[in-house]
Design a protein around this motif. Structure first.
Motif, short mmCIF file in Angstrom:
data_model
loop_
_atom_site.label_atom_id
_atom_site.label_comp_id
_atom_site.label_asym_id
_atom_site.label_seq_id
_atom_site.Cartn_x
_atom_site.Cartn_y
_atom_site.Cartn_z
N ASN A 68 0.86 -1.18 0.00
CA ASN A 68 0.00 0.00 0.00
C ASN A 68 0.90 1.24 0.00
O ASN A 68 1.80 1.34 0.82
CB ASN A 68 -0.88 -0.06 1.25
CG ASN A 68 -1.73 1.18 1.42
OD1 ASN A 68 -1.21 2.25 1.74
ND2 ASN A 68 -3.01 1.05 1.21
N THR A 69 0.64 2.15 -0.94
CA THR A 69 1.54 3.30 -1.13
C THR A 69 1.66 4.14 0.14
O THR A 69 2.76 4.46 0.58
CB THR A 69 1.04 4.17 -2.29
OG1 THR A 69 0.86 3.34 -3.43
CG2 THR A 69 2.03 5.26 -2.63
N ALA A 70 0.51 4.49 0.71
CA ALA A 70 0.54 5.37 1.89
C ALA A 70 1.29 4.70 3.04
O ALA A 70 2.14 5.32 3.69
CB ALA A 70 -0.88 5.72 2.32
N ALA A 71 1.02 3.42 3.25
CA ALA A 71 1.68 2.71 4.35
C ALA A 71 3.18 2.60 4.09
O ALA A 71 3.99 2.77 5.01
CB ALA A 71 1.07 1.32 4.50
N GLY A 72 3.55 2.35 2.84
CA GLY A 72 4.96 2.19 2.49
C GLY A 72 5.73 3.48 2.70
O GLY A 72 6.80 3.50 3.32
N ILE A 73 5.17 4.59 2.18
CA ILE A 73 5.86 5.88 2.30
C ILE A 73 5.91 6.30 3.77
O ILE A 73 6.95 6.75 4.26
CB ILE A 73 5.16 6.94 1.43
CG1 ILE A 73 5.35 6.60 -0.05
CG2 ILE A 73 5.71 8.34 1.72
CD1 ILE A 73 4.59 7.49 -1.00
N ALA A 74 4.81 6.11 4.48
CA ALA A 74 4.78 6.51 5.89
C ALA A 74 5.83 5.74 6.68
O ALA A 74 6.55 6.32 7.50
CB ALA A 74 3.38 6.26 6.47
N SER A 75 5.96 4.43 6.43
CA SER A 75 6.92 3.68 7.23
C SER A 75 8.36 4.01 6.84
O SER A 75 9.24 4.05 7.70
CB SER A 75 6.65 2.18 7.15
OG SER A 75 6.60 1.78 5.81
N LEU A 76 8.59 4.33 5.57
CA LEU A 76 9.94 4.72 5.17
C LEU A 76 10.32 6.06 5.82
O LEU A 76 11.41 6.21 6.37
CB LEU A 76 10.04 4.84 3.65
CG LEU A 76 11.44 5.19 3.15
CD1 LEU A 76 12.39 4.02 3.30
CD2 LEU A 76 11.42 5.69 1.72
N PHE A 77 9.40 7.01 5.76
CA PHE A 77 9.67 8.31 6.37
C PHE A 77 9.80 8.17 7.89
O PHE A 77 10.62 8.84 8.51
CB PHE A 77 8.56 9.32 6.02
CG PHE A 77 8.66 9.85 4.61
CD1 PHE A 77 9.43 9.19 3.66
CD2 PHE A 77 8.00 11.01 4.25
CE1 PHE A 77 9.53 9.68 2.36
CE2 PHE A 77 8.10 11.51 2.94
CZ PHE A 77 8.85 10.84 2.01
N GLY A 78 9.01 7.29 8.45
CA GLY A 78 9.12 7.04 9.88
C GLY A 78 10.51 6.55 10.24
O GLY A 78 11.14 7.02 11.18
N LEU A 79 11.00 5.62 9.42
CA LEU A 79 12.32 5.03 9.65
C LEU A 79 13.43 6.08 9.53
O LEU A 79 14.39 6.09 10.29
CB LEU A 79 12.53 3.93 8.59
CG LEU A 79 13.52 2.80 8.87
CD1 LEU A 79 13.11 2.04 10.11
CD2 LEU A 79 13.56 1.86 7.66
N LEU A 80 13.28 6.97 8.53
CA LEU A 80 14.36 7.92 8.24
C LEU A 80 14.24 9.24 9.00
O LEU A 80 15.23 9.88 9.30
CB LEU A 80 14.40 8.22 6.73
CG LEU A 80 14.80 7.06 5.83
CD1 LEU A 80 14.70 7.47 4.37
CD2 LEU A 80 16.22 6.58 6.15
N LEU A 81 13.01 9.67 9.28
CA LEU A 81 12.82 11.00 9.86
C LEU A 81 12.32 10.97 11.29
O LEU A 81 12.77 11.74 12.13
CB LEU A 81 11.82 11.82 9.01
CG LEU A 81 12.10 11.94 7.52
CD1 LEU A 81 11.01 12.76 6.84
CD2 LEU A 81 13.46 12.58 7.28
#
Lengths: 319, 278
Positions: B197-210
């Protein structure tokens, strides 16, 4: 050749397909029939290995779909839901699929021409109409020149010319000796294209039979329409016979709908009593009626019951 | 009408079936066609380049402007190479989004069904996407890092505070940024396959990095110093930072830690792709 053996798919407590076994033979068009929600699409997804069956297994041309080293050469499928990236052109979509099997790019041009998408092949698939989307789906299915073709509701969204094209296509695919499985919830469409029927309702097999047998089986209680100036007298005579029902038509007083007697019996009876007949028509049950008759207990969303349960639920909540 | 009937004839001009088996090489070609036939690819990669090079140059101008006003302490911590590469912070987001979309773009449009029907063993699709995207981001990331470095140093040269490519550690930092962006891209591909899921994927990546680094900062300092260097951003940062935090891992150990995140994301993605219904 498609073989399903005890296919079962459960999603949590809900059973979408239950113990479904059937064989689809090559050389004829086989209709896969059932009301919406009967499990047709789920079954097709299991045939293609998209969904793993909870129980049972399915083989296509003798092997599980995933075990074919070149699956697009064995089975071509078009599923009901679109399977195209909206941002990519039709040509690139087909080229990407062809590349997985090392098919030459001229094959992409061939199937694009075959389905009549030549003019729009370089346009984004997201801008396609429903009918163009169906044609692209069929182009993908035929890409590998497969021995087995599976089409889920292929006439959906097509214009009359497109529908005629699909019918001819399916018949010619079968005539070439291919196995053709076509799902539909439209009986009338199947009556025109299919020779054999697999009927499902609520995920279970209801019938696996030829179209002709399916219709005749359902028309046992066939009716005869009789038009006569002496409808009252004939009605009385008919009702004296055992097991015969003669009901006057609601709109025309000179018409009787008769069940329990065939047209010959009615004709003889009228002649013996010197009654004049204007019309004597045996009414063959259509495939549509046959289907309704067979699946009426298996329809997933029946209006009446659904309303009643909703009603009960409201009352329960209120209490 | 005759055209309608005509069209029903099926042409068959294909090589024998034994010559058309699915292979990783063929799936790679397929994924390359998919990658280069979407506009989003070009937009996002262009954004990655502009952010690395443009934002880097902007930061260098700003630094040049008030370099004379800096305290001695601040000047001591200034490193011209690090400063010219700082645009990576935004560029990794662009590359991460594109990486997530490699899979989620297929799930949201239904394309995944066509993909998985053509490659029913499924895993070659993940490897091919990872290779295509990895190579593309490596090329784009490395070229951007080189451009950002040289433009940045050209800006600094007017006040003679720039570095030269031959200085110790500089090639490692510049090429290291290309490797870092590639690794972030691969984590994103894995997350996309894992979460579908795009939203979940981007959110978790940003969560990991930011977000994760900020959370760790709020921990007691003893914990912080034990956890912080192992976060993906900080571990990978060790490779392309010449003057970093004192607690930072050594460059290649840091990159090794980042590669463990890559492996975890891809293995997680592989498990989901293989097991779950498409």
């Amino acid at each position: 050749m498609i073989e399903a053996v005890g296919l079962t798919k459960r999603y949590g407590p809900k059973t979408a397909v239950e113990d479904l076994s059937f064989t689809v033979r090559p050389g004829i068009v086989t209709g896969f029939l059932g009301p919406n929600g009967a499990g047709k699409s789920t079954t097709m997804r299991m045939l293609l290995g998209l969904d793993a069956p909870t129980e049972g297994h399915a083989t296509v041309n003798g092997r599980r779909y995933a075990d074919h080293p070149a699956p697009l050469r064995e089975v071509g499928a078009m599923l009901e839901a679109r399977a195209v990236h909206t941002g990519r052109s039709a040509w690139n979509h087909l080229a990407a699929l062809a590349a997985t099997h090392g098919l030459p790019m001229r094959r992409v041009d061939e199937v694009v021409d075959l389905v009549g998408l030549h003019e729009v092949a370089r346009k984004r698939a997201g801008a396609f109409s429903l009918g163009m989307g169906q044609r692209l789906g069929i182009a993908s299915a035929l890409l590998g020149d497969p021995a087995t073709v599976i089409l889920d509701e292929p006439v959906n969204g097509l214009d009359p010319e497109g529908i005629l094209w699909i019918r001819n296509l399916m018949k010619s695919l079968a005539a070439e000796g291919r196995t053709v499985l076509v799902s539909s919830h439209l009986m009338s469409e199947m009556a025109l294209t299919a020779e054999h029927l697999i009927v499902v309702g609520r995920g279970r097999l209801i019938a696996d039979t030829s179209v002709a047998e399916f219709t005749s089986r359902a028309s046992v209680g066939q009716a005869v329409r009789v038009r006569t100036p002496d409808s009252v007298r004939l009605g009385e005579l008919l009702r004296d016979l055992p097991g015969v029902l003669a009901t006057p038509d609601e709109e025309r007083a000179d018409v009787l709908d008769v069940t329990g007697a065939d047209s010959e019996q009615i004709g003889h009876l009228a002649a013996r009593n010197q009654l004049v007949l204007f019309e004597l028509t045996p009414h063959q049950a259509s495939l549509e009626e046959a289907f309704m008759e067979l699946t009426k207990d298996a329809v997933e969303y029946q209006t009446g019951t659904a309303a009643r349960t909703a009603d009960q639920r409201v009352k329960e909540t209120a209490a | 009408m005759s055209a309608v009937l005509e069209a029903a004839r099926i042409p068959t001009t294909l090589p024998p079936e034994s010559e058309t088996k699915v292979s990783l090489g063929r799936v790679l070609k397929s994924e390359w066609i998919k990658f280069r036939s979407l506009r989003s690819t070009y937009w996002t990669l262009a954004a990655g380049i502009v952010l690395t090079v443009g934002f880097g140059a902007l930061l260098c101008w700003a630094m040049l402007d008030h370099f004379s006003q800096l305290h001695a302490e601040e000047r001591a911590s200034f490193n011209p190479t690090d400063h010219s590469l700082r645009g990576y912070y935004l560029a990794q987001m662009a590359i991460g989004v594109l990486g997530v979309l490699m899979f989620t773009g297929e799930y949201s449009t239904g394309m995944i069904r066509a993909t998985v029907s053509a490659v029913p063993r499924r895993l070659p699709v993940l490897w091919a996407k990872a290779i295509v995207f990895g190579v593309a981001t490596w090329v784009v990331g490395t070229l951007s890092a080189l451009a950002a470095f040289f433009i940045g140093q050209a800006i600094f040269s007017s006040k003679h505070i720039g570095a030269s490519f031959g200085d110790p550690g500089v090639p490692r930092a510049v090429f290291g940024l290309g490797l870092y962006l590639t690794a972030i891209g691969l984590i994103a591909v894995g997350l996309g396959a894992l979460l579908r899921n795009t939203a979940a994927g981007i959110a978790s990546l940003f969560g990991l990095l930011l977000v994760l680094p900020l959370l760790v900062e709020s921990l007691p300092s003893s914990w912080q110093s034990n956890i912080s260097p192992y976060l993906p951003g900080n571990a990978g940062g060790a490779l392309f930072t010449l003057h970093g935090d004192p607690g930072q891992l050594s460059p290649w150990v840091g990159f090794g830690v980042l590669c463990i995140y890559v492996a975890a994301a891809l293995i997680g993605g592989a498990a989901v792709l293989r097991r779950r219904d498409a």
